[in-house]
Motif scaffolding. Structure first.
Motif, PDB file in Angstrom:
ATOM      1  N   TRP A 102      42.464  22.759 -31.252  1.00  0.00           N
ATOM      2  CA  TRP A 102      42.231  21.505 -30.510  1.00  0.00           C
ATOM      3  C   TRP A 102      40.928  21.602 -29.747  1.00  0.00           C
ATOM      4  CZ3 TRP A 102      45.265  17.488 -31.607  1.00  0.00           C
ATOM      5  CH2 TRP A 102      46.550  17.734 -32.095  1.00  0.00           C
ATOM      6  N   ILE A 103      40.242  20.479 -29.624  1.00  0.00           N
ATOM      7  CA  ILE A 103      38.950  20.497 -28.923  1.00  0.00           C
ATOM      8  C   ILE A 103      39.127  20.853 -27.446  1.00  0.00           C
ATOM      9  CG2 ILE A 103      38.810  18.032 -28.270  1.00  0.00           C
ATOM     10  CD1 ILE A 103      35.750  18.486 -29.393  1.00  0.00           C
ATOM     11  N   ASP A 104      40.262  20.452 -26.853  1.00  0.00           N
ATOM     12  CA  ASP A 104      40.458  20.697 -25.421  1.00  0.00           C
ATOM     13  C   ASP A 104      40.304  22.167 -25.063  1.00  0.00           C
ATOM     14  OD1 ASP A 104      40.856  18.077 -25.161  1.00  0.00           O
ATOM     15  OD2 ASP A 104      43.044  18.147 -24.903  1.00  0.00           O
ATOM     16  N   ASP A 105      40.660  23.045 -25.977  1.00  0.00           N
ATOM     17  CA  ASP A 105      40.551  24.471 -25.682  1.00  0.00           C
ATOM     18  C   ASP A 105      39.118  24.972 -25.723  1.00  0.00           C
ATOM     19  OD1 ASP A 105      43.268  24.673 -25.386  1.00  0.00           O
ATOM     20  OD2 ASP A 105      43.609  25.037 -27.531  1.00  0.00           O
ATOM     21  N   TRP A 106      38.192  24.114 -26.088  1.00  0.00           N
ATOM     22  CA  TRP A 106      36.781  24.540 -26.211  1.00  0.00           C
ATOM     23  C   TRP A 106      35.859  23.778 -25.280  1.00  0.00           C
ATOM     24  CZ3 TRP A 106      35.639  28.725 -29.189  1.00  0.00           C
ATOM     25  CH2 TRP A 106      36.674  29.175 -30.016  1.00  0.00           C
ATOM     26  N   GLN A 107      36.426  22.928 -24.417  1.00  0.00           N
ATOM     27  CA  GLN A 107      35.602  22.125 -23.506  1.00  0.00           C
ATOM     28  C   GLN A 107      35.397  22.868 -22.199  1.00  0.00           C
ATOM     29  OE1 GLN A 107      34.600  19.324 -24.960  1.00  0.00           O
ATOM     30  NE2 GLN A 107      36.236  17.819 -25.144  1.00  0.00           N
ATOM     31  N   GLY A 108      34.338  22.490 -21.510  1.00  0.00           N
ATOM     32  CA  GLY A 108      34.126  22.971 -20.137  1.00  0.00           C
ATOM     33  C   GLY A 108      33.826  24.456 -20.033  1.00  0.00           C
ATOM     34  N   LEU A 109      33.391  25.094 -21.105  1.00  0.00           N
ATOM     35  CA  LEU A 109      33.085  26.529 -21.031  1.00  0.00           C
ATOM     36  C   LEU A 109      31.581  26.708 -20.816  1.00  0.00           C
ATOM     37  CD1 LEU A 109      35.109  27.664 -24.200  1.00  0.00           C
ATOM     38  CD2 LEU A 109      35.798  27.949 -21.816  1.00  0.00           C
ATOM     39  N   PRO A 149      27.991  28.445 -21.647  1.00  0.00           N
ATOM     40  CA  PRO A 149      27.511  28.891 -22.964  1.00  0.00           C
ATOM     41  C   PRO A 149      27.969  30.320 -23.292  1.00  0.00           C
ATOM     42  CG  PRO A 149      25.758  27.766 -21.792  1.00  0.00           C
ATOM     43  CD  PRO A 149      26.906  27.867 -20.843  1.00  0.00           C
ATOM     44  N   GLN A 150      27.966  31.211 -22.291  1.00  0.00           N
ATOM     45  CA  GLN A 150      28.397  32.603 -22.552  1.00  0.00           C
ATOM     46  C   GLN A 150      29.886  32.652 -22.897  1.00  0.00           C
ATOM     47  OE1 GLN A 150      26.631  31.479 -20.076  1.00  0.00           O
ATOM     48  NE2 GLN A 150      25.252  33.006 -19.163  1.00  0.00           N
ATOM     49  N   ASP A 151      30.678  31.910 -22.107  1.00  0.00           N
ATOM     50  CA  ASP A 151      32.132  31.927 -22.358  1.00  0.00           C
ATOM     51  C   ASP A 151      32.451  31.325 -23.727  1.00  0.00           C
ATOM     52  OD1 ASP A 151      32.465  33.085 -19.959  1.00  0.00           O
ATOM     53  OD2 ASP A 151      33.250  31.298 -18.925  1.00  0.00           O
ATOM     54  N   TYR A 152      31.682  30.284 -24.076  1.00  0.00           N
ATOM     55  CA  TYR A 152      31.895  29.629 -25.382  1.00  0.00           C
ATOM     56  C   TYR A 152      31.619  30.633 -26.504  1.00  0.00           C
ATOM     57  CZ  TYR A 152      31.140  26.129 -29.138  1.00  0.00           C
ATOM     58  OH  TYR A 152      31.193  25.404 -30.299  1.00  0.00           O
ATOM     59  N   GLU A 153      30.487  31.338 -26.407  1.00  0.00           N
ATOM     60  CA  GLU A 153      30.124  32.338 -27.436  1.00  0.00           C
ATOM     61  C   GLU A 153      31.185  33.430 -27.506  1.00  0.00           C
ATOM     62  OE1 GLU A 153      27.934  32.337 -29.857  1.00  0.00           O
ATOM     63  OE2 GLU A 153      27.416  30.329 -29.122  1.00  0.00           O
ATOM     64  N   GLN A 154      31.614  33.877 -26.322  1.00  0.00           N
ATOM     65  CA  GLN A 154      32.596  34.970 -26.276  1.00  0.00           C
ATOM     66  C   GLN A 154      33.930  34.540 -26.887  1.00  0.00           C
ATOM     67  OE1 GLN A 154      33.154  36.620 -22.353  1.00  0.00           O
ATOM     68  NE2 GLN A 154      34.736  38.038 -23.101  1.00  0.00           N
ATOM     69  N   LYS A 155      34.335  33.307 -26.580  1.00  0.00           N
ATOM     70  CA  LYS A 155      35.597  32.805 -27.135  1.00  0.00           C
ATOM     71  C   LYS A 155      35.500  32.712 -28.666  1.00  0.00           C
ATOM     72  CE  LYS A 155      38.744  28.856 -26.587  1.00  0.00           C
ATOM     73  NZ  LYS A 155      40.051  29.265 -26.144  1.00  0.00           N
ATOM     74  N   LYS A 156      34.328  32.295 -29.149  1.00  0.00           N
ATOM     75  CA  LYS A 156      34.133  32.228 -30.601  1.00  0.00           C
ATOM     76  C   LYS A 156      34.295  33.616 -31.220  1.00  0.00           C
ATOM     77  CE  LYS A 156      30.316  29.951 -32.056  1.00  0.00           C
ATOM     78  NZ  LYS A 156      29.185  29.000 -32.191  1.00  0.00           N
ATOM     79  N   GLN A 178      28.132  36.311 -40.451  1.00  0.00           N
ATOM     80  CA  GLN A 178      29.232  35.555 -39.822  1.00  0.00           C
ATOM     81  C   GLN A 178      28.695  34.364 -39.040  1.00  0.00           C
ATOM     82  OE1 GLN A 178      32.364  37.689 -37.704  1.00  0.00           O
ATOM     83  NE2 GLN A 178      32.219  36.272 -35.986  1.00  0.00           N
ATOM     84  N   GLU A 179      29.274  33.208 -39.278  1.00  0.00           N
ATOM     85  CA  GLU A 179      28.930  32.003 -38.517  1.00  0.00           C
ATOM     86  C   GLU A 179      30.252  31.342 -38.148  1.00  0.00           C
ATOM     87  OE1 GLU A 179      25.908  29.473 -37.236  1.00  0.00           O
ATOM     88  OE2 GLU A 179      25.381  30.192 -39.231  1.00  0.00           O
ATOM     89  N   VAL A 180      30.409  30.998 -36.865  1.00  0.00           N
ATOM     90  CA  VAL A 180      31.691  30.422 -36.449  1.00  0.00           C
ATOM     91  C   VAL A 180      31.490  28.977 -36.000  1.00  0.00           C
ATOM     92  CG1 VAL A 180      33.665  30.662 -34.874  1.00  0.00           C
ATOM     93  CG2 VAL A 180      32.459  32.705 -35.698  1.00  0.00           C
ATOM     94  N   GLY A 181      32.278  28.068 -36.557  1.00  0.00           N
ATOM     95  CA  GLY A 181      32.248  26.661 -36.130  1.00  0.00           C
ATOM     96  C   GLY A 181      33.522  26.367 -35.350  1.00  0.00           C
ATOM     97  N   THR A 182      33.398  25.552 -34.309  1.00  0.00           N
ATOM     98  CA  THR A 182      34.567  25.209 -33.492  1.00  0.00           C
ATOM     99  C   THR A 182      34.793  23.698 -33.593  1.00  0.00           C
ATOM    100  OG1 THR A 182      33.342  24.611 -31.507  1.00  0.00           O
ATOM    101  CG2 THR A 182      33.761  26.974 -31.841  1.00  0.00           C
TER     102      THR A 182
END
Ligand SMILES: NC(=O)c1ccc[n+]([C@@H]2O[C@H](COP(=O)([O-])OP(=O)(O)OC[C@H]3O[C@@H](n4cnc5c(N)ncnc54)[C@H](O)[C@@H]3O)[C@@H](O)[C@H]2O)c1
Ligand SMILES: CC(C)=CCC/C(C)=C/C=C/C(C)=C/C=C/C(C)=C/C=C/C=C(C)/C=C/C=C(C)/C=C/C=C(\C)CCC=C(C)C
Length: 510
Positions: free
Chosen positions: A393-400, A402-409, A434-438
């Motif tokens: 779900w997109i909600d789990d990827w909002q409001g992060l 840039p570092q947290d977003y990369e780390q979560k990926k 490796q390329e990760v899309g969210t």
């Protein structure tokens, strides 16, 4: 390819009246465009991205050509009427070389249930019966009933169900097939499966057979769509386009241009212009305006009615949104993998699920495709492409940050890879790229609200009855693609394109 960039456009003003303007060049939009162009219409397709295809696009990195979306393609058969991708290409005098896939899916399911859906129907049925011998009769009866739906569809010309003359003609030509379809339109798979099957583990198997393309279990999956998917995989088969899924859109664009119509890229429609309660044109983000006799949106219904229109959302759409919700998006891993870790005779498409309870949860079911097993030219020598994806779900990827977003990926991708080691031991060690899309990636590059895969029923509905066709409550405005009948899937949106073009052509008097 004639690509008109915004600054060079010779028709930046409203002096030219197109027969139809199509917002978006997904397969739904392109099939509509090519069908209309083939009938002599003057069509303009406006695409916000730099290439056509939408979810059926591609991107290239370090010698790999990755499919953006799923690599399991229906609709490329050579007989019958349901081979809609073959037909769409033929209509604009083009074609694609495809590579037959001998196994649609290799399932790796809880309690070590391993099943392969072979292209050969009898081989698949025998394999399933070997796992559930006490349900041999039920298995045959259930899948045979899916064939009944398919045979009805595959016997008739598939056009707009909003066109009374076509309906009358098709009814007189194929009365029993039409009545068959009328019977199945309000039905879902779960009810029919339970008529024949009682083993809970087998019913779970039917659930995942539906979930992996409809994103809902059998009880919410329309029987018409299941009839198509569960039969066509053995009839027309699953066939991979040589050169990658992106070739389908490229070829359709070639055909469109040969017929004298055109497409513009980097052309984001910001607003559909309404005058006297009628859609008459579009305004782009850069301020240009185009006028058309008919406006067709290949954006999702959420994008079309909530973002592209300044008028109040029609009641019909409000009602639709009470019935359908956005499905989750996906987390996608596009991997380059050393060939050593892929045993010979591996299958192209896999589904991995360890616990039935988690089937519908984010990261519950993992989908994996290895298209290079069919077309090695998509990767550098000695390497394969692995495209693994799982709902998110997109909600789990909002409001992060840039570092947290990369780390979560990174962390989420690592978990998926770890689980896939069960099927391909050594995968982590064998990674070359490796390329990760969210969900955020899907929203950004595909222009789909919340990055959604498409509409899913909020609750159990009556099959496909509540799915809207192409006309909308706004005069002159049509929708095409996966938020119209019959829903998600390339062959499904191709049908939507045939139907939309037919309705529009009749309205234009072509
Ligand atoms: N194996 C498969 O069956 C397979 C593979 C890939 C994709 N798919 C399916 O394809 C379906 C999607 O096809 P579709 O045709 O409905 O849509 P799509 O989302 O693929 O395409 C819509 C296009 O419209 C463009 N767009 C959106 N808003 C715009 C705007 N305001 N201005 C200009 N352009 C805009 C997007 O960039 C995109 O190219 C999905 O259901 C997906 O499951 C299936
Ligand atoms: C006249 C009278 C009375 C009546 C009339 C009636 C009629 C005619 C009716 C009709 C109807 C119709 C035509 C219908 C149609 C339908 C269709 C075409 C359908 C289609 C469908 C399809 C589909 C659904 C497909 C899908 C697919 C998909 C989604 C896929 C996906 C994939 C994925 C996701 C991948 C997976 C992966 C792995 C496993 C790895």
């Amino acid at each position: 390819m004639t690509t008109v960039s915004p600054k060079q456009s010779p028709t930046a003003t409203t002096d030219h009246l197109y027969d139809a303007i199509i917002i978006g060049s997904g397969i739904g939009g392109l099939v509509t465009a090519t069908q209309l162009a083939a009938k002599g219409a003057n069509v303009l397709v406006l695409e916000r991205y730099i290439i056509p295809g939408g979810s059926a696009g591609y991107f290239e990195r370090q010698g790999y050509r990755f499919d953006v979306g799923a690599s399991m393609i229906f609709g490329f058969g050579s007989q019958g009427t349901t081979n809609l991708l073959t037909r769409a290409l033929e209509a604009v005098e083009t074609s694609l070389e495809t590579i037959p896939d001998p196994v649609q899916i290799h399932y790796h399911l809880p309690n070590n249930l391993e099943v392969k859906v072979h292209r050969e129907y009898e081989k698949f049925i025998q394999e399933l019966i070997n796992q559930f011998p006490h349900e041999a009769e039920g298995i045959r009866k259930f899948y045979d009933e899916c064939w009944q739906v398919f045979n009805c569809l595959n016997s008739m010309e598939l056009l707009s169900l909003e066109e009374p003359r076509y309906l009358t003609r098709v009814f007189f030509q194929h009365p029993f097939a039409c009545l068959g379809l009328v019977k199945y339109l309000p039905q879902n798979v779960g009810d029919i499966a339970r008529r024949y099957i009682s083993d809970p583990a087998l019913l779970k198997f039917i659930d995942i057979e539906c979930y992996c393309w409809s994103v809902v279990p059998a009880e919410k999956t329309p029987m018409i769509n299941a009839g198509m998917v569960f039969s066509d995989r053995h009839y027309g088969g699953i066939n991979y386009p040589k050169g990658g899924v992106g070739q389908i859109a490229q070829k359709l664009v070639e055909g469109l241009e040969k017929k004298g119509s055109k497409i513009e890229y980097k052309a984001r429609v910001k607003e559909i212009i309404i005058e006297n309660n009628k859609a008459v044109g579009v305004r782009l983000a850069d301020g240009r305006e185009y006028r058309g006799k008919r406006i067709i949106s290949n954006a999702t219904r959420w994008d079309t009615f909530e973002k592209l229109l300044s008028v109040q959302k029609p009641k019909k759409e409000q009602k639709w949104q009470q019935r359908y919700q956005k499905s989750p998006s996906f987390l996608s891993l596009h991997l380059g993998v050393k060939s050593e870790i892929v045993p010979e005779n591996s299958d192209c498409h896999h589904i991995l699920l360890e616990e039935w309870e988690k089937m519908e949860e984010p990261e519950g079911t993992i989908f994996l495709s290895i298209p290079t097993l069919l077309d090695p030219s998509l990767a550098p020598e000695g390497c394969h492409i692995f495209h693994a994806f799982t709902p998110h779900w997109i909600d789990d990827w909002q409001g992060l940050s840039p570092q947290d977003y990369e780390q979560k990926k990174e962390e989420t991708a690592a978990k998926v890879i770890q689980r896939l080691e069960k099927i391909f031991p050594g995968l982590e060690e064998g990674l070359d790229y490796q390329e990760v899309g969210t969900p955020r990636t899907h929203r950004r590059f595909l222009g789909r609200d919340d990055g959604t895969y498409g509409p899913i029923p909020q609750k159990k509905l009556m099959g496909l009855l509540a799915m809207p066709f192409n006309q909308t409550a706004i005069s002159g405005l049509y929708c095409v693609g996966d938020s119209t009948f019959p829903g998600q899937g390339l062959n499904a949106v191709a049908f939507s394109g045939f139907a939309c073009a037919h309705r529009v052509a009749v309205d234009l008097g072509l």
